[in-house]
Design a protein around this motif. Sequence first.
Motif, PDB file in Angstrom:
ATOM      1  N   ALA A  53       0.932  -1.240  -0.196  1.00 47.64           N
ATOM      2  CA  ALA A  53      -0.192  -0.107   0.041  1.00 47.64           C
ATOM      3  C   ALA A  53       0.929   1.241  -0.037  1.00 47.64           C
ATOM      4  CB  ALA A  53      -0.823  -0.058   1.209  1.00 47.64           C
ATOM      5  N   ALA A  54       1.823   1.393   0.924  1.00 49.02           N
ATOM      6  CA  ALA A  54       2.780   2.478   1.001  1.00 49.02           C
ATOM      7  C   ALA A  54       3.539   2.545  -0.670  1.00 49.02           C
ATOM      8  CB  ALA A  54       3.833   2.186   1.934  1.00 49.02           C
ATOM      9  N   VAL A  55       3.732   1.516  -1.400  1.00 43.11           N
ATOM     10  CA  VAL A  55       4.492   1.600  -2.534  1.00 43.11           C
ATOM     11  C   VAL A  55       3.532   2.141  -3.515  1.00 43.11           C
ATOM     12  CG1 VAL A  55       5.511   0.201  -4.398  1.00 43.11           C
ATOM     13  CG2 VAL A  55       6.097  -0.460  -1.853  1.00 43.11           C
ATOM     14  N   CYS A  56       2.336   1.763  -3.530  1.00 44.84           N
ATOM     15  CA  CYS A  56       1.394   2.162  -4.420  1.00 44.84           C
ATOM     16  C   CYS A  56       1.166   3.664  -4.210  1.00 44.84           C
ATOM     17  CB  CYS A  56      -0.017   1.275  -4.324  1.00 44.84           C
ATOM     18  SG  CYS A  56       0.272  -0.208  -5.186  1.00 44.84           S
ATOM     19  N   TYR A  57       0.927   4.210  -2.927  1.00 45.18           N
ATOM     20  CA  TYR A  57       0.868   5.563  -2.452  1.00 45.18           C
ATOM     21  C   TYR A  57       2.091   6.364  -2.930  1.00 45.18           C
ATOM     22  CZ  TYR A  57      -0.516   9.570  -0.007  1.00 45.18           C
ATOM     23  OH  TYR A  57      -0.888  10.750   0.464  1.00 45.18           O
ATOM     24  N   ALA A  58       3.383   5.797  -2.895  1.00 45.88           N
ATOM     25  CA  ALA A  58       4.466   6.789  -3.261  1.00 45.88           C
ATOM     26  C   ALA A  58       4.400   6.751  -4.937  1.00 45.88           C
ATOM     27  CB  ALA A  58       5.614   5.841  -2.924  1.00 45.88           C
ATOM     28  N   LEU A  59       4.098   5.746  -5.308  1.00 45.18           N
ATOM     29  CA  LEU A  59       3.778   5.955  -7.019  1.00 45.18           C
ATOM     30  C   LEU A  59       3.114   6.979  -7.232  1.00 45.18           C
ATOM     31  CD1 LEU A  59       4.450   2.061  -7.909  1.00 45.18           C
ATOM     32  CD2 LEU A  59       6.043   3.883  -8.381  1.00 45.18           C
ATOM     33  N   LEU A  60       1.877   6.800  -6.501  1.00 48.16           N
ATOM     34  CA  LEU A  60       0.805   7.740  -6.859  1.00 48.16           C
ATOM     35  C   LEU A  60       1.177   9.193  -6.571  1.00 48.16           C
ATOM     36  CD1 LEU A  60      -2.232   8.738  -7.247  1.00 48.16           C
ATOM     37  CD2 LEU A  60      -2.525   8.092  -4.539  1.00 48.16           C
ATOM     38  N   MET A  61       1.893   9.339  -5.609  1.00 48.78           N
ATOM     39  CA  MET A  61       2.402  10.804  -5.243  1.00 48.78           C
ATOM     40  C   MET A  61       3.331  11.554  -6.575  1.00 48.78           C
ATOM     41  SD  MET A  61       3.155  11.308  -1.205  1.00 48.78           S
ATOM     42  CE  MET A  61       4.058   9.742  -0.891  1.00 48.78           C
ATOM     43  N   MET A  62       4.437  10.442  -6.858  1.00 50.45           N
ATOM     44  CA  MET A  62       5.108  10.869  -8.154  1.00 50.45           C
ATOM     45  C   MET A  62       4.592  10.952  -9.269  1.00 50.45           C
ATOM     46  SD  MET A  62       8.617   8.602  -7.183  1.00 50.45           S
ATOM     47  CE  MET A  62       7.747   6.936  -7.104  1.00 50.45           C
ATOM     48  N   LEU A  63       3.583  10.290  -9.855  1.00 51.91           N
ATOM     49  CA  LEU A  63       2.692  10.365 -10.886  1.00 51.91           C
ATOM     50  C   LEU A  63       1.864  11.634 -10.825  1.00 51.91           C
ATOM     51  CD1 LEU A  63       1.789   6.669 -11.747  1.00 51.91           C
ATOM     52  CD2 LEU A  63       3.637   8.177 -12.922  1.00 51.91           C
ATOM     53  N   GLY A  64       1.435  11.742  -9.607  1.00 51.42           N
ATOM     54  CA  GLY A  64       0.535  12.730  -9.620  1.00 51.42           C
ATOM     55  C   GLY A  64       1.202  14.185  -9.717  1.00 51.42           C
ATOM     56  N   LYS A  65       2.335  14.529  -9.599  1.00 51.26           N
ATOM     57  CA  LYS A  65       2.891  15.674  -9.675  1.00 51.26           C
ATOM     58  C   LYS A  65       2.664  16.424 -10.820  1.00 51.26           C
ATOM     59  CE  LYS A  65       7.125  14.812  -6.515  1.00 51.26           C
ATOM     60  NZ  LYS A  65       8.459  14.854  -6.525  1.00 51.26           N
ATOM     61  N   GLY A  66       2.651  15.958 -11.994  1.00 57.76           N
ATOM     62  CA  GLY A  66       2.538  16.748 -13.185  1.00 57.76           C
ATOM     63  C   GLY A  66       0.999  16.932 -13.686  1.00 57.76           C
ATOM     64  N   VAL A  67       0.298  16.657 -12.683  1.00 58.31           N
ATOM     65  CA  VAL A  67      -1.387  16.960 -13.059  1.00 58.31           C
ATOM     66  C   VAL A  67      -1.534  18.396 -12.601  1.00 58.31           C
ATOM     67  CG1 VAL A  67      -3.735  16.558 -12.494  1.00 58.31           C
ATOM     68  CG2 VAL A  67      -2.067  14.546 -12.765  1.00 58.31           C
ATOM     69  N   GLN A  68      -1.794  19.408 -13.556  1.00 50.78           N
ATOM     70  CA  GLN A  68      -1.756  20.850 -13.114  1.00 50.78           C
ATOM     71  C   GLN A  68      -3.209  21.493 -13.634  1.00 50.78           C
ATOM     72  OE1 GLN A  68       0.599  22.330 -11.673  1.00 50.78           O
ATOM     73  NE2 GLN A  68       1.991  20.544 -11.559  1.00 50.78           N
ATOM     74  N   GLU A  69      -3.673  21.245 -14.672  1.00 53.49           N
ATOM     75  CA  GLU A  69      -4.906  21.659 -15.186  1.00 53.49           C
ATOM     76  C   GLU A  69      -6.181  21.295 -14.718  1.00 53.49           C
ATOM     77  OE1 GLU A  69      -4.234  24.159 -17.254  1.00 53.49           O
ATOM     78  OE2 GLU A  69      -2.214  23.667 -17.598  1.00 53.49           O
ATOM     79  N   MET A  70      -6.344  20.290 -14.515  1.00 58.70           N
ATOM     80  CA  MET A  70      -7.794  19.778 -13.961  1.00 58.70           C
ATOM     81  C   MET A  70      -8.013  19.899 -12.587  1.00 58.70           C
ATOM     82  SD  MET A  70      -8.227  16.232 -16.631  1.00 58.70           S
ATOM     83  CE  MET A  70      -9.797  16.597 -16.481  1.00 58.70           C
ATOM     84  N   SER A  71      -9.395  20.188 -11.951  1.00 62.93           N
ATOM     85  CA  SER A  71      -9.619  20.399 -10.819  1.00 62.93           C
ATOM     86  C   SER A  71      -9.373  19.041  -9.847  1.00 62.93           C
ATOM     87  CB  SER A  71     -10.934  20.833 -10.696  1.00 62.93           C
ATOM     88  OG  SER A  71     -11.641  20.047 -10.885  1.00 62.93           O
ATOM     89  N   SER A  72      -9.317  19.396  -8.352  1.00 67.61           N
ATOM     90  CA  SER A  72      -9.184  18.296  -7.414  1.00 67.61           C
ATOM     91  C   SER A  72     -10.482  17.375  -7.531  1.00 67.61           C
ATOM     92  CB  SER A  72      -8.895  18.755  -6.287  1.00 67.61           C
ATOM     93  OG  SER A  72      -7.860  19.506  -6.090  1.00 67.61           O
ATOM     94  N   TYR A  73     -11.469  17.938  -7.960  1.00 67.61           N
ATOM     95  CA  TYR A  73     -12.865  16.971  -8.074  1.00 67.61           C
ATOM     96  C   TYR A  73     -12.931  16.339  -9.174  1.00 67.61           C
ATOM     97  CZ  TYR A  73     -14.124  20.813  -4.703  1.00 67.61           C
ATOM     98  OH  TYR A  73     -14.223  21.763  -3.934  1.00 67.61           O
ATOM     99  N   THR A  74     -12.289  16.724 -10.328  1.00 69.86           N
ATOM    100  CA  THR A  74     -12.315  15.926 -11.468  1.00 69.86           C
ATOM    101  C   THR A  74     -11.411  14.978 -11.265  1.00 69.86           C
ATOM    102  OG1 THR A  74     -12.890  18.052 -12.796  1.00 69.86           O
ATOM    103  CG2 THR A  74     -12.143  16.223 -13.999  1.00 69.86           C
ATOM    104  N   VAL A  75     -10.256  15.058 -10.581  1.00 64.77           N
ATOM    105  CA  VAL A  75      -8.926  14.104 -10.683  1.00 64.77           C
ATOM    106  C   VAL A  75      -9.503  13.052  -9.828  1.00 64.77           C
ATOM    107  CG1 VAL A  75      -6.849  13.751  -9.637  1.00 64.77           C
ATOM    108  CG2 VAL A  75      -7.023  15.708 -10.961  1.00 64.77           C
ATOM    109  N   THR A  76     -10.095  13.235  -8.557  1.00 61.66           N
ATOM    110  CA  THR A  76     -10.690  12.158  -7.631  1.00 61.66           C
ATOM    111  C   THR A  76     -11.836  11.527  -8.352  1.00 61.66           C
ATOM    112  OG1 THR A  76     -10.046  13.592  -5.885  1.00 61.66           O
ATOM    113  CG2 THR A  76     -11.249  11.705  -5.260  1.00 61.66           C
ATOM    114  N   PHE A  77     -12.672  12.272  -9.080  1.00 59.32           N
ATOM    115  CA  PHE A  77     -14.065  11.596  -9.519  1.00 59.32           C
ATOM    116  C   PHE A  77     -13.507  10.702 -10.606  1.00 59.32           C
ATOM    117  CE2 PHE A  77     -16.511  11.582 -13.660  1.00 59.32           C
ATOM    118  CZ  PHE A  77     -17.605  11.095 -13.046  1.00 59.32           C
TER     119      PHE A  77
END
Length: 286
Positions: free
Chosen positions: A150-174
């Motif tokens: 779970a920690a590994v997946c969360y770490a990968l999520l944090m690294m991959l998510g850095k480049g998301v800039q344009e879309m709102s947080s609601y849309t991302v999570t949706f």
Amino acid sequence: MIIAMSIFGSVGFFSVQTGVPALELVFVRCICATIFLSLAWYVTGSYKSEQWKSKEVMQILFCGLFLVLNWVFLFKSFELTSITIGITIYHLAPVIVLLVGSIFFKEKLTMFAVLSVVTCFVGTVLIVGVDASISMTDLMSSGLLWAFLAAVCYALLMMLGKGVQEMSSYTVTFLQTALGIVILLPFVNFTEFYDLTAVNWFYIIATGIIHTGIVYLLFFDSLRELPTAVISALVFVDPAVAILLDIVITGFVPSVIQGAGIVLIFVGMVFAVKKPPTDHSLTEKA
């Protein structure tokens, strides 16, 4: 942010009260969160200003895969080990980010980063146990490996998510929770829901709406208002609440060695989020 972290700290306690396995719980959580966050997306009017870019949408969906796996592995660890130990191992994620960044992206490890890695490694060894005869089967049945995954997946999520800039947080999570519904649907055993009580359903729905929908709204809104240093410090509220509930409500008491390991991991986390003094000459060059 404090309210969001405190609520999320109780997710382990809620998950063990649902009476359903990890995969089925995450499936319902994705349904509840998708409905709740899509309504919030519409009510706030964020949908009017969204800038849809295919590259960013694909990046968000890849993040969604790791988010869903992260939830499944975390809840699986709660089934097999105490919430305290599971949540402690899970919070190795920032340290994993440091290691992956140094190995694959050639990021320089600072003194604090090295201290973080070493301290957390020693803490993990103490929690797992120093018995050389421990087997992979023992690790699997203890839930420690699931918490680490779970920690590994969360770490990968944090690294991959850095480049998301344009879309709102609601849309991302949706998008991510909607993807979770699609991914998990073929694997869900619906018979797990047949004999549940009203209390079970309360904890299941609460985990979806409160711990995902409401917490994510509070979390994303507060991110815009708080400096990074404060956010880094408040991250510790989540595991602190989880451990407190585990000790007070479920009666879990770690051994002395496990307690030392838990303390070391949190000390290591402090090193992980600690930033070195700014070198103005380097800043000017950059």
